[in-house]
Design a protein around this motif. Structure first.
Motif, PDB file in Angstrom:
ATOM      1  N   TYR A 275       0.775  -1.282  -0.070  1.00  0.00           N
ATOM      2  CA  TYR A 275       0.055   0.005   0.154  1.00  0.00           C
ATOM      3  C   TYR A 275       0.894   1.322   0.067  1.00  0.00           C
ATOM      4  O   TYR A 275       2.122   1.218   0.277  1.00  0.00           O
ATOM      5  N   LYS A 276       0.208   2.416  -0.671  1.00  0.00           N
ATOM      6  CA  LYS A 276       1.009   3.719  -0.802  1.00  0.00           C
ATOM      7  C   LYS A 276       0.530   4.838   0.215  1.00  0.00           C
ATOM      8  O   LYS A 276      -0.642   4.822   0.403  1.00  0.00           O
ATOM      9  N   THR A 277       1.378   5.065   0.734  1.00  0.00           N
ATOM     10  CA  THR A 277       1.074   6.599   1.644  1.00  0.00           C
ATOM     11  C   THR A 277       1.455   7.753   0.624  1.00  0.00           C
ATOM     12  O   THR A 277       1.892   7.535  -0.418  1.00  0.00           O
ATOM     13  N   GLU A 320       8.460  -4.794   7.867  1.00  0.00           N
ATOM     14  CA  GLU A 320       9.633  -4.462   8.608  1.00  0.00           C
ATOM     15  C   GLU A 320       9.990  -3.005   8.765  1.00  0.00           C
ATOM     16  O   GLU A 320      10.132  -2.444   9.860  1.00  0.00           O
ATOM     17  N   GLU A 321      10.361  -2.440   7.563  1.00  0.00           N
ATOM     18  CA  GLU A 321      10.922  -1.399   7.223  1.00  0.00           C
ATOM     19  C   GLU A 321      10.543  -0.794   5.950  1.00  0.00           C
ATOM     20  O   GLU A 321      10.362  -1.827   4.932  1.00  0.00           O
ATOM     21  N   ILE A 322      10.749   0.450   5.490  1.00  0.00           N
ATOM     22  CA  ILE A 322      10.634   1.039   4.182  1.00  0.00           C
ATOM     23  C   ILE A 322      11.917   0.685   3.309  1.00  0.00           C
ATOM     24  O   ILE A 322      12.924   0.940   3.873  1.00  0.00           O
ATOM     25  N   LYS A 728      -4.410  12.001   3.593  1.00  0.00           N
ATOM     26  CA  LYS A 728      -3.759  12.216   4.981  1.00  0.00           C
ATOM     27  C   LYS A 728      -2.755  11.571   5.503  1.00  0.00           C
ATOM     28  O   LYS A 728      -2.753  10.128   5.385  1.00  0.00           O
ATOM     29  N   LYS A 729      -1.586  11.965   5.966  1.00  0.00           N
ATOM     30  CA  LYS A 729      -0.519  11.007   6.512  1.00  0.00           C
ATOM     31  C   LYS A 729      -0.800  10.953   8.055  1.00  0.00           C
ATOM     32  O   LYS A 729      -0.997  11.798   8.853  1.00  0.00           O
ATOM     33  N   TYR A 730      -1.167   9.706   8.252  1.00  0.00           N
ATOM     34  CA  TYR A 730      -1.681   9.503   9.867  1.00  0.00           C
ATOM     35  C   TYR A 730      -1.062   8.054  10.297  1.00  0.00           C
ATOM     36  O   TYR A 730      -0.865   6.985   9.332  1.00  0.00           O
ATOM     37  N   VAL A 731      -1.244   7.894  11.583  1.00  0.00           N
ATOM     38  CA  VAL A 731      -0.893   6.533  12.071  1.00  0.00           C
ATOM     39  C   VAL A 731      -2.121   6.288  12.978  1.00  0.00           C
ATOM     40  O   VAL A 731      -2.411   7.062  14.339  1.00  0.00           O
ATOM     41  N   ASN A 732      -2.762   5.176  12.894  1.00  0.00           N
ATOM     42  CA  ASN A 732      -3.644   4.479  13.832  1.00  0.00           C
ATOM     43  C   ASN A 732      -2.957   4.154  15.263  1.00  0.00           C
ATOM     44  O   ASN A 732      -1.815   3.375  14.998  1.00  0.00           O
ATOM     45  N   LEU A 737       2.524  -0.791  13.093  1.00  0.00           N
ATOM     46  CA  LEU A 737       3.842  -0.370  12.367  1.00  0.00           C
ATOM     47  C   LEU A 737       3.916   1.079  13.196  1.00  0.00           C
ATOM     48  O   LEU A 737       4.966   1.599  12.734  1.00  0.00           O
ATOM     49  N   LYS A 738       3.367   1.374  14.157  1.00  0.00           N
ATOM     50  CA  LYS A 738       3.570   2.644  14.733  1.00  0.00           C
ATOM     51  C   LYS A 738       4.872   2.959  15.258  1.00  0.00           C
ATOM     52  O   LYS A 738       5.252   3.763  15.212  1.00  0.00           O
ATOM     53  N   PRO A 739       5.351   1.798  15.891  1.00  0.00           N
ATOM     54  CA  PRO A 739       6.915   2.056  16.468  1.00  0.00           C
ATOM     55  C   PRO A 739       7.731   2.561  15.551  1.00  0.00           C
ATOM     56  O   PRO A 739       8.787   3.094  15.930  1.00  0.00           O
ATOM     57  N   ASP A 740       7.544   2.104  14.365  1.00  0.00           N
ATOM     58  CA  ASP A 740       8.485   2.097  13.153  1.00  0.00           C
ATOM     59  C   ASP A 740       8.281   3.691  12.530  1.00  0.00           C
ATOM     60  O   ASP A 740       8.926   4.006  11.640  1.00  0.00           O
ATOM     61  N   GLY A 741       7.173   4.288  13.049  1.00  0.00           N
ATOM     62  CA  GLY A 741       6.596   5.537  12.442  1.00  0.00           C
ATOM     63  C   GLY A 741       6.084   5.329  10.790  1.00  0.00           C
ATOM     64  O   GLY A 741       6.081   6.354  10.134  1.00  0.00           O
ATOM     65  N   ILE A 742       5.518   4.240  10.643  1.00  0.00           N
ATOM     66  CA  ILE A 742       5.099   3.985   9.267  1.00  0.00           C
ATOM     67  C   ILE A 742       3.530   4.443   9.201  1.00  0.00           C
ATOM     68  O   ILE A 742       2.761   3.963  10.119  1.00  0.00           O
ATOM     69  N   TYR A 743       3.142   5.076   8.251  1.00  0.00           N
ATOM     70  CA  TYR A 743       1.834   5.621   8.116  1.00  0.00           C
ATOM     71  C   TYR A 743       0.919   4.590   7.706  1.00  0.00           C
ATOM     72  O   TYR A 743       1.227   3.535   6.965  1.00  0.00           O
ATOM     73  N   ASN A 744      -0.215   4.880   7.923  1.00  0.00           N
ATOM     74  CA  ASN A 744      -1.479   3.837   7.540  1.00  0.00           C
ATOM     75  C   ASN A 744      -1.713   4.396   5.798  1.00  0.00           C
ATOM     76  O   ASN A 744      -1.008   5.360   5.403  1.00  0.00           O
ATOM     77  N   ILE A 745      -2.592   3.480   5.272  1.00  0.00           N
ATOM     78  CA  ILE A 745      -2.817   3.541   3.983  1.00  0.00           C
ATOM     79  C   ILE A 745      -3.474   5.220   3.628  1.00  0.00           C
ATOM     80  O   ILE A 745      -3.942   5.607   4.196  1.00  0.00           O
ATOM     81  N   GLY A 746      -2.884   5.619   2.377  1.00  0.00           N
ATOM     82  CA  GLY A 746      -3.332   6.949   1.757  1.00  0.00           C
ATOM     83  C   GLY A 746      -4.487   6.801   0.888  1.00  0.00           C
ATOM     84  O   GLY A 746      -5.419   5.815   1.193  1.00  0.00           O
TER      85      GLY A 746
END
Length: 757
Positions: A275-277, A320-322, A728-732, A737-746
């Motif tokens: 998925y893309k942000t 795991e990571e981008i 919107k760039k956001y994290v639920n 994936l929040k501890p890695d600062g990865i956004y939810n789907i755009g």
């Protein structure tokens, strides 16, 4: 054997003398005009038909006894009445015009009533309605129900959360049996495809009286697709495309019913890229899934049965990571390879004024997890270039092909097989005055076996047994439901522990009309949960968890007591609801870090302390006269969870506010047209546990429209929906994936087609 033969003889004799027919007509109570194509349904018999062009119906081969008949059609209130079969004359049914949506039977509670008649508060949604909101899968769709959320790992893995409780505290039922698919794992998903799911029901609160251990937080009950009406057949094709992931959800089904035999089959295929942000694609959130559902039913006058089978095979990437940025749809390492088989048998014997329900189930869950370090030597050079992979898409594709080539010869790091047999027998006693009573037994035999290089959960056998009794008492101004249950669970770990857990639970509820338009429901229930294998025996790191978990074999039962108050105000053009709860949990089990590191992973221990959760949901639905086509809906939900020392519990969803403007219309050639705009607001979550971080609030805008058109004399349903329209760039707060600062789907648009022959 003699008893069995006598039973068959009894059924044969009663079939000869108990065949009944019912005829009648359905009309508008205000105009006396006949109503064509209204649905006639007996929920206890799972037997139905529709009225013809002049509002007349007939239904045959009905057993003798008292049964609830439901009559429903869009634009009218659902009619519900208990009638005695045989019925000596034509049944005349008057329906009251209404803008309120059709009510459906609640299956997850034992007396099979409409929600307006039910003592327990149960939320029900059609799976098709959840999909129309743009959800990529069922687990995401149910988060649109007030009080329900999900712990997610990307878009493919999610676990239901009901009022702040999840994992083994929320029991999932499908095909009438409990779903067992290694759900103890925080990164293990629901494992059910929405194809072939008719509707979803949610019991919010302890349901141990009905379901035993693991229903301490509530139940997610998935109703399978119904068979076709008698002497009818149907072919249905569904297609859904998602722009964000270039993903496809497609399924094809066929069903046909004769006078006694029924059959249906549905196959589906799903695949999505990462998925893309706004800034990047989230590497290895890609997945693919194949699903097959089939059912065979038989119905005679005094006996009905159905056999269902579900095969679900999926490959789910574990992000795991981008890193790699491409649109490939086959998961990279690490990934889960899961094959799940569900066999179920659901049978009913009808006696005069009583019946016996028997549900049997067998689930075979085969879970494999593959990790990077299990590459062959000739792939190691590729691993050294991981940091540069996102700069060379052609190299990405070649490396991905190499991984695909080796999938079949790689040995899984983790390989577990979980085999579960379930049984559930309930006898509905003859109605005695104002009392409807059910007694029953339930049980489970489960074996977990390891075959992989790593052993996170040991080989073990679990046995459950429970006995219950519950009654629904009808008074003139109130309905009361009460019951009690005793359960025992034994867990044997090979060459290790042998522990038994027991619990006695009860429930009491009352429903009454405080006034003509106000209904109140007050429920008090206890529940329990025995510790699971992970909590008792874990010792090791698990791919995707980023922690080393150590179990505690001295854990005790979780035991809770919840009070729930639900108020509803309803008129022809306004509905308001308010639900509040207070949940006290003794010996709440939770993970806590101890500050140590093992293999560079932080060590987490399973501990226990008393806890409490409280909150609720409020909302309204306005459909003003004379603008019955206009619907304004709003809901707010909140939950707070604390340990006894006032520390906040982990994974508690943020407060949410949803506002929807919805219209219904008919503009030729589009029939049953609909359009909506929704603003979903998540507030900042600052009430976090000691090892969580706070999460900022955000607003998500979505919209959609659709309807039906006639193509070659058949119905084609069309739906176009956009979610997160502002990108919107956001994290639920519940994203893993929040501890890695990865956004939810755009931003994502979905295009859906459904064609029925």
């Amino acid at each position: 054997m003699k008893l069995f033969l006598n039973l068959l003889l009894f059924l044969a004799v009663t079939s000869i003398y108990s065949q009944n027919s019912l005829s009648g007509s359905v009309f508008n109570s205000e105009t006396n005009e006949s109503i064509a194509f209204a649905n006639i349904y007996f929920p206890q018999l799972e037997k139905g038909t529709t009225t013809n062009e002049v509002g007349v119906f007939s239904i045959h081969n009905l057993p003798t006894g008292n049964y609830n008949i439901l009559v429903s059609i869009i634009g009218f209130e659902t009619y519900s009445q208990t009638i005695q079969i045989p019925y000596q004359e034509d049944l005349k049914i008057a329906l009251l015009p209404s803008a309120i949506e059709i009510e459906e039977v609640i299956v997850s509670t034992p007396f099979h009533k409409l929600q307006s008649e039910n003592v327990m508060k149960v939320e029900q949604r059609k799976a098709s309605d959840l999909k129309s909101k743009g959800a990529i899968n069922l687990a995401e769709g149910i988060t649109n129900i007030p009080g329900v959320d999900g712990v997610s790992t990307g878009i493919s893995i999610a676990k239901p959360v009901i009022r702040g409780l999840s994992s083994n505290r929320v029991l999932v039922y499908t095909q009438g049996i409990r779903l067992e698919n290694q759900q103890f794992g925080s990164e293990h998903g629901l494992g059910i495809n929405d194809a072939g799911i008719e509707s979803v029901e949610v019991i919010k609160g302890p349901a141990s009286l009905l379901y035993g251990s693991d229903a301490i937080g509530g139940v997610l009950y998935l109703n399978p697709e119904r068979f076709a009406h008698e002497n009818e057949s149907e072919t249905n094709l569904n297609f859904q495309y998602f722009t964000n992931t270039e993903g496809l959800n497609t399924n094809l089904g066929y069903k046909s019913s004769g006078e006694k035999f029924k059959f249906l089959i549905r196959g589906s295929f799903t695949e999505h890229a990462d998925y893309k942000t706004e800034d990047y694609r989230v590497t290895n959130t890609r997945f693919n899934e194949k699903d097959l559902k089939a059912a065979l039913g038989y119905q005679d006058v005094n006996f009905k049965t159905e056999l269902r089978y579900n095969l679900n095979a999926s490959k789910l990437g574990i992000p795991e990571e981008i890193g790699i940025q491409n649109l490939n749809k086959s998961p990279l390492l690490p990934y889960q390879g899961i094959t799940n088989h569900i066999f179920s048998s659901k049978s009913t014997l009808f006696f005069e004024n009583s019946r016996l329900d028997l549900n049997l189930g067998y689930t075979y869950n085969d879970r494999k997890e593959f990790e990077e370090e299990h590459h062959h030597d000739d792939d190691e050079d590729h691993d050294d270039d991981d940091d540069d992979e996102h700069d060379d898409d052609e190299h990405d594709d070649d490396e991905h092909d190499d991984e695909e080539h080796h999938d079949e010869i790689l040995h899984p790091a983790l390989h577990m097989k979980l085999k579960t047999f379930n049984y559930d027998a309930k006898y509905h006693l003859p109605k005695f005055g104002k009392f409807e009573t059910i007694v029953g037994v339930q049980g489970m035999h489960q074996i977990n076996t390891n075959y992989g290089e790593e052993v996170l959960i040991p080989d073990a056998t679990t046995n459950d047994f429970g006995v219950l009794a519950t009654s629904h008492i009808h008074f003139e101004k109130a309905d009361i439901q009460l019951g009690a249950r005793f359960d025992t669970r034994n867990i044997k770990v090979v060459n290790s522990i042998d522990k038994s857990f027991t619990s006695f639970n009860g429930a009491l509820g009352v429903k009454t009309n405080l006034s003509k338009n106000v209904v109140a429901r007050l429920n008090l229930a206890s529940g329990f949960r025995a510790p699971n294998l992970a909590e008792l025996t874990s010792y090791g790191s698990h791919e995707g968890t980023n922690r080393f978990e150590i179990g505690n074999e001295n854990l005790n039962n979780e035991q809770n007591l919840q009070i729930d108050l639900a108020l509803e105000y309803k008129t022809d053009h306004l509905e308001i609801f308010a639900n509040g709860f207070y949940n006290i949990i003794k010996n709440y089990i939770f993970l806590s870090p101890n500050g140590d590191l093992i293999n560079d992973d932080p060590v987490f221990l399973y501990l226990q302390d008393d806890a409490k959760l409280y909150g609720g949901e409020v909302g309204l639905h306005i459909h003003p006269h004379p603008l019955d086509w206009l619907h304004i809906e709003s809901s707010f939900e909140t939950v707070t969870g604390k340990l006894n020392n006032d520390d906040y519990l982990p994974l508690i969803p943020a407060n949410k506010l949803n506002n929807t403007l919805r219209v219904e219309y008919n503009l030729k050639p589009l029939n049953k047209g609909n359009a909506f705009v929704t603003l979903s607001s998540a507030f900042a979550q600052k009430n976090t546990s000691v090892f969580e971080t706070e999460t900022s609030g955000y607003n998500l805008l979505s919209a959609g429209f659709g309807g039906e058109i006639n193509v070659f004399k058949s119905v084609l349903q069309i739906q176009i929906t956009g979610t997160n329209l502002t990108n919107k760039k956001y994290v639920n707060h519940l994203s893993r994936l929040k501890p890695d600062g990865i956004y939810n789907i755009g931003r994502n648009f979905s295009f859906s087609l459904s064609y029925t022959l």
